[in-house]
Design an enzyme around this catalytic site. Structure first.
Site: not given
Length: 566
Positions: A342, A444
Site C-alpha cells: 500500500e 485480496e
C-alpha cells in the site's frame, strides 16, 4: 447459473438521467452550492476536449466541450448541483456517474491535483458517494463513480460536485448518471473470454488412424491455468467446512496476517515463525502455492511501536534484518511477495529513510530470493473512486521503482470493492497493462453487499472482468466464510458451512470456465475441440481397452496440434 436479479421494467439502461447535461439550454437546472458566487457556461477549445473515454451512454459518445464553471468558491464544500427526478432512480440498480472535471483559476490550482467529489443527495439529508477524481488545472479528468440505492427516493434527488481548495474554480463537463446494463456487458465479455482464455486443439493419433477411426474419445479438464485462491489463518484451517470448500474450489493461498512483520516480530529480536510454518505445512499437504503477504507495510498505523522507536540508522538495520530473516528462511517457498504493501496510501519508510528505500526493499528481496515474483500491492485502483489511487499514480510509482533498479514483477490490485462497474475495472486494467506490460493479480478480493443476491451479481461483475482480461493471471479472495472475514458482508459460505448465492455464483463460474469434450476420432485420426487453458486427460476407448493420456493447453493464437502416440 442463476440470472442477474430481476430489474424493474421501467429502468432504461445507458440513458442519462441528468437533463441539460451538455448545457444546450445554458444553466437551466444548474445552481451554485454554498457560498459559490457564480456559475457560467463556457466552451473548451476543440484541441483540449478529451477524445478517450470509457463512457458508454451512447455509441460514439464524445465530450461536448461545453462546461459549467463554478467560481468564487470560499470553501471546499462550495460547488454546484443538478436535480434528478426521484422517480427515475430505482433501488437495487447500479448507476454510473460519469463526466469530466477540471480546475480553473486560483493559486492552489497551479500545484498538484486536488480531490473533487461527486455525491448524490436523496430525501434531503442522505448523502450517497458517487465518485471522486484527482482534478488538475488545464486537463480534463474523467469521473468513474458508481452508486446504488437501497430504497426508492421519496422526493427528487440531486447530484452535487464539491471539493478543491477555496479560491480554485471547478469545471464540470457532461455530468451524467445512468443505469449500467450488466447483461449486455457480460455478452461482450463472454466473446472476449473465448478469445483470451481458450484455444483450438487438434489431437493427432497419427499412424494408428485407420485402426481407431470412429473410436470413442472423452477429454476432461483437470485444472486451469488461471488460479483462484483465498486467505487463510490458523483458526480457519481447524474448521472442517472451511477446509472442505477451500480445498475443492481454490488453487492458491495467502496468509491473512501471519507473515506480516508485526506478527513475526511483535517484540524486537523475538522472532516467531510458528504460525506461518504451520500454515505452510497445511498448504503443502493440499498442494496449494502461497503468496507472501507482506514483507513490509507502508502505512504508519500498521508499523509496530518498537520499529517506530528506532533511530534512522537503527531502522535501516532493522529493515535489512527483516529482509534477511524472512527471505532466507523461506527462500523458494513463496512464488510471490508483496514487498511494501500500500505505497499509494502510506510512506512510513520513505518518510524516515528517504526516497530510495522502497526500491532498496525490492532490490534486496530479489537478491535474497531470486525465484520470487515481487509485487506492488494496493487498494481502490480498480474502483475509480480514490484520488490517491488512480491507475496513473500506480503507473508512476512502478516506473519510479523500476528506474531505481527495483525488479517489479507484478501488479497487485487488492479488490476490496463495492458497487463494481465492469467498464471501470476494465479501464484500469487496460491502462496498467498498456503502460507496464506486467501481469496483474487481484490479491485480496472481497465484494461487500449485505443483500446476498446482489453480492452474487457484484461478484460476477468483478470475476468476469478479471477472467476476460489478458493481463490478469489470478484472483485471490480475502476470505470467503462468514465470521472469518475482514468485511462481514462479503462471504461466500455461511458460518454453518452452507454455500450462499454468492458462493454458488463463484462455483458456477468456475464450472463455466472448465472444458470437457467427447466424440469420435475422425478418419484422419484427429479429434478437435476448443478448450480453456489448463491440464487435460484424454480417455480413448480402443479395441484393446481404454487409454489415458494427459496434455496441457497453453496460450496461443494458432491451433495447438498434439501428437498422441498410442
Amino acid at each position: 447459473m442463476k440470472t442477474l436479479f430481476p430489474i424493474d421494467q421501467e429502468v432504461l439502461f445507458n440513458v442519462n438521467l441528468i437533463e441539460n447535461s451538455a448545457l444546450e439550454d445554458g444553466l437551466s437546472g444548474w445552481s451554485p452550492v454554498g457560498s459559490c458566487t457564480a456559475l457560467s457556461v463556457h466552451e473548451e477549445e476543440p484541441a483540449k476536449v478529451p477524445t478517450e473515454t470509457i463512457n458508454d451512454v451512447e455509441e460514439g459518445y464524445r465530450p461536448s466541450g461545453r462546461y459549467v464553471l463554478a467560481s468564487g468558491r470560499a470553501d471546499e464544500a462550495d460547488g454546484l448541483r443538478r436535480p434528478i427526478h426521484g422517480g427515475k432512480l430505482k433501488p437495487r440498480v447500479t448507476y454510473r456517474v460519469a463526466g469530466w472535471i477540471s480546475l480553473g483559476g486560483g493559486a492552489a490550482a497551479a500545484k498538484e491535483g486536488h480531490p473533487v467529489r461527486v455525491n448524490l443527495r436523496v430525501d434531503d439529508e442522505c448523502v450517497v458517494e458517487g465518485g471522486a477524481v484527482c482534478a488538475v488545472a488545464g486537463k480534463w479528468t474523467e469521473i468513474k463513480g458508481a452508486f446504488r440505492l437501497k430504497k426508492s427516493p421519496s422526493c427528487d434527488a440531486a447530484v452535487y460536485v464539491q471539493g478543491a481548495p477555496a479560491g480554485v474554480d471547478v469545471k464540470v463537463m457532461d455530468l451524467q448518471v445512468f443505469a449500467t446494463d450488466r447483461k449486455a456487458r457480460f455478452r461482450k465479455l463472454r466473446k472476449k473470454t473465448d478469445k483470451v482464455r481458450k484455444r483450438d486443439v487438434v489431437l493427432n493419433f497419427g499412424s494408428g488412424a485407420s485402426a481407431i477411426s470412429g473410436a470413442s474419445i472423452r477429454v476432461m479438464q483437470m485444472d486451469s491455468s488461471f488460479p483462484f485462491g483465498a486467505c487463510i489463518n490458523p483458526g480457519v484451517i481447524q474448521n472442517p467446512s472451511f477446509v472442505d470448500f477451500f480445498t475443492k474450489h481454490f488453487d492458491w493461498a495467502v496468509f491473512e496476517n501471519e507473515l506480516k512483520w508485526y506478527h513475526t516480530e511483535a517484540q524486537q529480536g523475538q522472532l516467531n515463525y510458528a504460525d506461518s510454518d504451520a500454515l505452510l505445512d497445511f498448504c503443502d499437504k493440499y498442494g496449494k502455492p502461497v503468496r507472501g503477504h507482506c514483507i513490509f507495510w507502508a502505512v504508519e498505523n500498521t508499523v509496530q511501536q518498537w520499529v517506530k522507536n528506532l533511530s534512522n540508522d537503527q531502522l535501516t538495520s532493522a529493515v535489512q534484518g527483516r529482509l534477511q530473516s524472512l527471505l532466507t528462511r523461506y527462500a523458494g517457498r513463496f512464488p510471490h511477495y508483496d514487498v511494501n504493501n500500500e505505497m499509494l496510501h502510506g510512506s512510513y519508510y520513505r518518510d524516515r529513510l528517504g526516497d530510495d528505500i522502497d526500491a532498496f526493499m525490492f532490490r534486496e528481496a530479489a537478491r535474497l530470493d531470486p525465484g520470487a515474483t515481487l509485487f506492488v500491492n494496493d487498494y481502490n485502483v480498480e474502483g475509480g473512486n480514490d484520488p490517491n489511487a488512480t491507475p496513473e499514480k500506480y503507473i508512476e510509482q512502478i516506473a519510479a521503482l523500476q528506474q531505481k533498479g527495483a525488479a517489479v514483477g507484478g501488479i497487485g490490485l487488492q479488490g476490496h470493492v463495492t458497487n463494481p462497474v465492469g467498464e471501470v475495472i476494465c479501464d484500469a486494467l487496460d491502462k496498467l497493462s498498456a503502460a507496464t506490460d506486467l501481469p496483474v493479480w487481484l490479491t485480496e478480493l472481497d465484494v461487500c453487499e449485505s443483500d446476498v443476491d446482489l453480492r452474487a451479481d457484484d461478484l460476477e461483475v468483478v470475476l468476469r472482468e478479471a477472467y476476460a482480461h489478458p493481463a490478469v493471471e489470478g484472483v485471490v479472495f480475502w476470505g470467503f466464510m462468514q465470521g472469518h472475514m475482514w468485511r462481514q458482508d462479503a462471504c461466500l459460505v455461511n458460518s454453518d458451512g452452507t454455500v450462499n448465492d454468492a458462493g454458488e455464483r463463484f462455483v458456477d463460474l468456475r464450472r463455466e470456465w472448465t472444458s470437457h469434450a467427447r466424440g469420435h476420432i475422425d478418419s484422419a485420426g484427429h479429434f478437435k475441440f476448443r478448450g480453456y487453458h489448463g491440464t487435460y486427460v484424454v480417455q480413448l476407448a480402443t479395441a484393446t481397452g481404454k487409454v489415458h493420456k494427459t496434455f496441457s493447453v497453453e496460450k496461443g493464437d494458432t491451433p495447438l496440434v498434439l501428437d498422441m502416440d498410442l
